[in-house]
Design a protein around this motif. Structure first.
Motif, PDB file in Angstrom:
ATOM      1  N   ARG A   1       0.838  -1.202   0.000  1.00 17.04           N
ATOM      2  CA  ARG A   1       0.000   0.000   0.000  1.00 17.04           C
ATOM      3  C   ARG A   1       0.873   1.253   0.000  1.00 17.04           C
ATOM      4  O   ARG A   1       0.662   2.175  -0.787  1.00 17.04           O
ATOM      5  N   GLN A   2       1.867   1.286   0.886  1.00 19.40           N
ATOM      6  CA  GLN A   2       2.734   2.463   1.007  1.00 19.40           C
ATOM      7  C   GLN A   2       3.501   2.744  -0.288  1.00 19.40           C
ATOM      8  O   GLN A   2       3.746   3.901  -0.626  1.00 19.40           O
ATOM      9  N   LYS A   3       3.845   1.709  -1.021  1.00 20.02           N
ATOM     10  CA  LYS A   3       4.624   1.861  -2.257  1.00 20.02           C
ATOM     11  C   LYS A   3       3.922   2.757  -3.272  1.00 20.02           C
ATOM     12  O   LYS A   3       4.570   3.493  -4.014  1.00 20.02           O
ATOM     13  N   PHE A   4       2.596   2.733  -3.306  1.00 25.84           N
ATOM     14  CA  PHE A   4       1.831   3.444  -4.329  1.00 25.84           C
ATOM     15  C   PHE A   4       1.156   4.724  -3.824  1.00 25.84           C
ATOM     16  O   PHE A   4       0.497   5.413  -4.592  1.00 25.84           O
ATOM     17  N   LEU A   5       1.289   5.041  -2.519  1.00 25.21           N
ATOM     18  CA  LEU A   5       0.532   6.139  -1.909  1.00 25.21           C
ATOM     19  C   LEU A   5       1.098   7.539  -2.151  1.00 25.21           C
ATOM     20  O   LEU A   5       0.421   8.513  -1.858  1.00 25.21           O
ATOM     21  N   ASP A   6       2.298   7.650  -2.654  1.00 25.53           N
ATOM     22  CA  ASP A   6       2.860   8.973  -2.921  1.00 25.53           C
ATOM     23  C   ASP A   6       2.666   9.334  -4.379  1.00 25.53           C
ATOM     24  O   ASP A   6       2.742   8.474  -5.273  1.00 25.53           O
ATOM     25  N   GLU A   7       2.456  10.624  -4.626  1.00 27.91           N
ATOM     26  CA  GLU A   7       2.237  11.093  -5.996  1.00 27.91           C
ATOM     27  C   GLU A   7       3.459  10.781  -6.862  1.00 27.91           C
ATOM     28  O   GLU A   7       4.603  10.994  -6.459  1.00 27.91           O
ATOM     29  N   HIS A   8       3.172  10.269  -8.065  1.00 29.42           N
ATOM     30  CA  HIS A   8       4.234   9.931  -8.995  1.00 29.42           C
ATOM     31  C   HIS A   8       3.724  10.027 -10.431  1.00 29.42           C
ATOM     32  O   HIS A   8       2.534  10.238 -10.660  1.00 29.42           O
ATOM     33  N   THR A   9       4.632   9.881 -11.362  1.00 31.17           N
ATOM     34  CA  THR A   9       4.297   9.823 -12.786  1.00 31.17           C
ATOM     35  C   THR A   9       4.992   8.610 -13.381  1.00 31.17           C
ATOM     36  O   THR A   9       5.833   7.973 -12.733  1.00 31.17           O
ATOM     37  N   HIS A  10       4.629   8.311 -14.619  1.00 32.46           N
ATOM     38  CA  HIS A  10       5.294   7.246 -15.380  1.00 32.46           C
ATOM     39  C   HIS A  10       5.603   7.775 -16.774  1.00 32.46           C
ATOM     40  O   HIS A  10       4.953   8.708 -17.254  1.00 32.46           O
ATOM     41  N   SER A  11       6.535   7.136 -17.436  1.00 30.28           N
ATOM     42  CA  SER A  11       6.868   7.516 -18.806  1.00 30.28           C
ATOM     43  C   SER A  11       6.033   6.725 -19.813  1.00 30.28           C
ATOM     44  O   SER A  11       6.288   6.765 -21.005  1.00 30.28           O
ATOM     45  N   GLU A  12       5.057   5.983 -19.319  1.00 28.72           N
ATOM     46  CA  GLU A  12       4.111   5.261 -20.167  1.00 28.72           C
ATOM     47  C   GLU A  12       2.746   5.294 -19.501  1.00 28.72           C
ATOM     48  O   GLU A  12       2.632   5.603 -18.320  1.00 28.72           O
ATOM     49  N   ASP A  13       1.704   4.995 -20.267  1.00 21.47           N
ATOM     50  CA  ASP A  13       0.359   4.938 -19.703  1.00 21.47           C
ATOM     51  C   ASP A  13       0.299   3.845 -18.633  1.00 21.47           C
ATOM     52  O   ASP A  13       0.933   2.794 -18.775  1.00 21.47           O
ATOM     53  N   GLU A  14      -0.444   4.112 -17.570  1.00 20.52           N
ATOM     54  CA  GLU A  14      -0.687   3.090 -16.545  1.00 20.52           C
ATOM     55  C   GLU A  14      -2.094   2.550 -16.779  1.00 20.52           C
ATOM     56  O   GLU A  14      -3.077   3.273 -16.638  1.00 20.52           O
TER      57      GLU A  14
END
Length: 186
Positions: free
Chosen positions: A89-102
């Protein structure tokens, strides 16, 4: 039920709009460049193997791969009895971006995507049969809740899979979490 809640980042304690109408959710997200669809689900056992899930949705996955250039697809599944659920859960809880569509298609369960556009945050509670495609470069985060129970098909253009670039912003900590929004949708 699938729900979209829109928040102004200067007033994160209260949503300015909430809708459970799938067509309205699709249209509001499309205006932001986000693909949202609801696919018919297949009857699969809750303990279905990745290969069985990908086989059951092979036509839909092949279509997306051809249309969008995805190279790989896999299945992620998490249950409340997983001893590492809080770390996941903690791994995904901070704002981030990706260089490809999620891209995620919910085969089972639910999860909450937060999408940050300018001064607004769209919180999309995705449920079984929802497909969401978050465009590359979009600021976002994901909350699976304290007792995660979901299975998703993921599609990637990058063979390395999920690679995040964290923004360092604290916006995710200022908005209501899964517990508040998922409970409100039920």
């Amino acid at each position: 039920m699938t729900t979209l809640s829109i928040f102004n980042q200067s007033q994160p304690e209260r949503a300015s709009k909430v809708t459970e109408n799938p067509a309205e959710i699709r249209d509001l997200l499309a205006r932001q460049g986000v693909r949202f669809e609801q696919w018919p689900t297949k009857d699969l056992p809750s303990d279905a193997f990745q290969e069985d899930i990908l086989d059951a949705y092979s036509e839909e996955v092949s279509k997306l791969k051809e249309e969008c250039g995805f190279q790989t697809a896999d299945v992620i599944s998490l249950n409340p009895d997983n001893p590492q659920r809080e770390a996941f859960r903690q791994k995904f809880l901070d704002e981030h971006t990706h260089s490809e569509d999620e891209v995620r298609f919910f085969v089972r369960g639910q999860g909450l995507f937060y999408l940050h556009f300018g001064n607004e945050v769209f919180a999309v509670l995705c449920q079984k049969n929802d497909l969401i495609s978050v465009p590359d470069g979009t600021r976002h985060w994901f909350d699976m809740g304290p007792e995660p129970a979901f299975t998703c098909i993921r599609l990637f253009t990058n063979p390395e899979g999920w690679v995040a670039d964290f923004t360092g912003e604290d916006i995710a900590s200022r908005l209501p979490r899964y517990e508040a929004l998922a409970g409100a949708a039920e």
